[in-house]
Design an enzyme around this catalytic site. Structure first.
Site, mmCIF file in Angstrom:
data_model
loop_
_atom_site.group_PDB
_atom_site.id
_atom_site.type_symbol
_atom_site.label_atom_id
_atom_site.label_comp_id
_atom_site.label_asym_id
_atom_site.label_seq_id
_atom_site.Cartn_x
_atom_site.Cartn_y
_atom_site.Cartn_z
ATOM 1 N N ASP A 149 0.838 -1.206 0.000
ATOM 2 C CA ASP A 149 0.000 0.000 0.000
ATOM 3 C C ASP A 149 0.871 1.254 0.000
ATOM 4 O O ASP A 149 0.675 2.172 0.800
ATOM 5 C CB ASP A 149 -0.934 0.002 1.210
ATOM 6 C CG ASP A 149 -2.114 0.961 1.037
ATOM 7 O OD1 ASP A 149 -2.420 1.328 -0.123
ATOM 8 O OD2 ASP A 149 -2.730 1.339 2.053
ATOM 9 N N ASP A 167 2.669 2.530 8.016
ATOM 10 C CA ASP A 167 1.432 1.789 7.752
ATOM 11 C C ASP A 167 1.661 0.506 6.974
ATOM 12 O O ASP A 167 1.431 0.423 5.767
ATOM 13 C CB ASP A 167 0.413 2.662 7.019
ATOM 14 C CG ASP A 167 -1.008 2.134 7.195
ATOM 15 O OD1 ASP A 167 -1.150 0.964 7.640
ATOM 16 O OD2 ASP A 167 -1.961 2.861 6.895
#
Length: 407
Positions: A149, A167
């Site tokens: 991502d 993240d």
């Protein structure tokens, strides 16, 4: 210290008293698909930290869903902590109660990359950050972890400007299929996919498992956005974005950034190739070219790209070129040295006076012309010319042979 807002007074009420005594929550700073993020003060170590917990709107899910989400958050912590890199956001601690699981993360106070990509960056400003991003992803891949991502929101900068990749909520072990992902950035209809539309690699959009090359594609989109101020595949909606990623042309970076060189275009072409086999094999290969561009200083194509980064489909043609040029070089060298050898054979044995030194033979290796091979084979041919020239220059130290530059 900031006054605690009413909307988070009881955010951590179910956590043990020791947790609430140590961490004083300052404010909410974001909410994502599976987590809510708070800025807090570590009272023991006197530093600001980030607390990431399951988002409250997810608490109403079934027990099985809750367990899966807790496991996903815990997996993020384990995978992030396994990566050794100064360019990865650090995990300080994991705290849990019966209902809550909270990650304690490094606080990066310089904002994320989204704040900086609204207008094109200059190449000298872009390259150091690009190298740090690549170093972060290289370290993740070295730990057999795919990020899955990569996008500007997940790339932070501290006050000194150092990159911190964050993240790893969608991160996958490199040997696993991402179809078991509990949370993604696509609607439920596409929940078997990992990532965010506009940054996902074509093969992932088509339902294939992510690979290192998938992360490289996503990083290439971020690079293009940094240099141009816009995402090259982002459409007006999800359908248009997916179609543009799979089929649409990507404009040359020089069209939107006059400082971008053909050498930098070559790097972007390899990162954004739709066929994963035509991309860089590893992030380490990408770093070789990025550092070469940084060392060249002028960013106008003087860097010779690493031959190990050539796409596999061009290696056979490159090998044929190499052997053909090697034969040609031997023939040229033999022709240049023949008069010298012949004169020595005809020299009288009894000659007492030293013969005058032979006139040096001049030899130049001109640039090779590559037909139909594109920038990649052109770079290979140029590197080959430099190699041949260097080899002949070493030979000239022992023979009356002078090697001239092609210019």
């Amino acid at each position: 210290m900031a006054t605690q807002p009413e909307d988070r007074t009881d955010a951590f009420a179910k956590m043990p008293g020791s947790f609430r005594e140590r961490y004083s929550v300052l404010r909410s700073i974001g909410r994502g698909g599976m987590g809510e993020v708070f800025l807090a003060e570590d009272q023991l170590l006197r530093r600001q930290v980030v607390l990431k917990r399951l988002a409250p709107f997810l608490f109403g899910r079934s027990g099985a869903d809750q367990a899966a989400l807790r496991q996903q958050l815990l997996t993020e912590a384990k995978r992030s902590s396994a990566i050794r890199s100064p360019y990865i956001v650090q995990i300080y601690d994991v705290c849990s109660s019966e209902d809550d699981l909270v990650l304690v993360l490094e606080y990066v106070n310089g904002g994320n990359l989204r704040d900086l990509v609204s207008r094109p960056m200059t190449v000298p400003r872009f390259l150091p950050s690009a190298i740090e991003m690549a170093e972060a992803i290289r370290a993740a891949h070295a730990a057999s972890i795919l990020h899955c991502d990569i996008k500007p929101e997940n790339i932070l900068r501290d006050e000194a400007g150092t990159i911190k990749v964050a993240d790893f909520g969608l991160a996958r072990a490199a040997i696993k299929d991402c179809a078991d992902a509990a949370t993604v950035s696509l609607p439920d209809a596409a929940s078997s996919l990992c990532g965010t539309p506009g940054y996902m690699a074509p093969e992932v959009l088509e339902g294939n498992s992510p690979t290192e090359q998938s992360d490289i594609f996503s990083l290439g989109i971020v690079y293009y956005e940094m240099l141009s101020g816009r995402n090259p595949v982002k459409g007006k909606g999800l359908t248009q974005t997916i179609d543009q990623t799979l089929h649409g042309p990507i404009p040359p970076i020089a069209d939107v950034n006059s400082g971008a060189s053909p050498a930098l275009q070559h790097v972007l072409n390899k990162m954004l190739a739709r066929d994963p086999e035509e991309r860089y094999a590893t992030v380490r290969d990408l770093l070789i070219d990025l550092r070469g561009l940084e060392r060249s200083g002028d960013h106008h194509g003087s860097h010779q790209f690493s031959q190990t980064a050539l796409p596999a489909k061009h290696l056979a043609l490159g090998g044929a070129i190499f052997f053909g040029l090697a034969i040609l070089t031997v023939a040229i060298l033999a022709a240049a040295l023949w008069p010298i050898w012949n004169a020595q054979q005809k020299k009288p044995a009894a000659q007492s006076e030293p013969a005058p030194p032979p006139t040096p033979q001049l030899l130049a290796v001109i640039p090779f012309k590559v037909t139909g091979g594109g920038d990649q084979l052109s770079a290979f041919a140029e590197g080959l010319r430099n190699t041949v020239t260097s080899s002949l220059a070493r030979a000239s130290a022992r023979e009356p042979l002078e090697i001239l530059a092609a210019s």
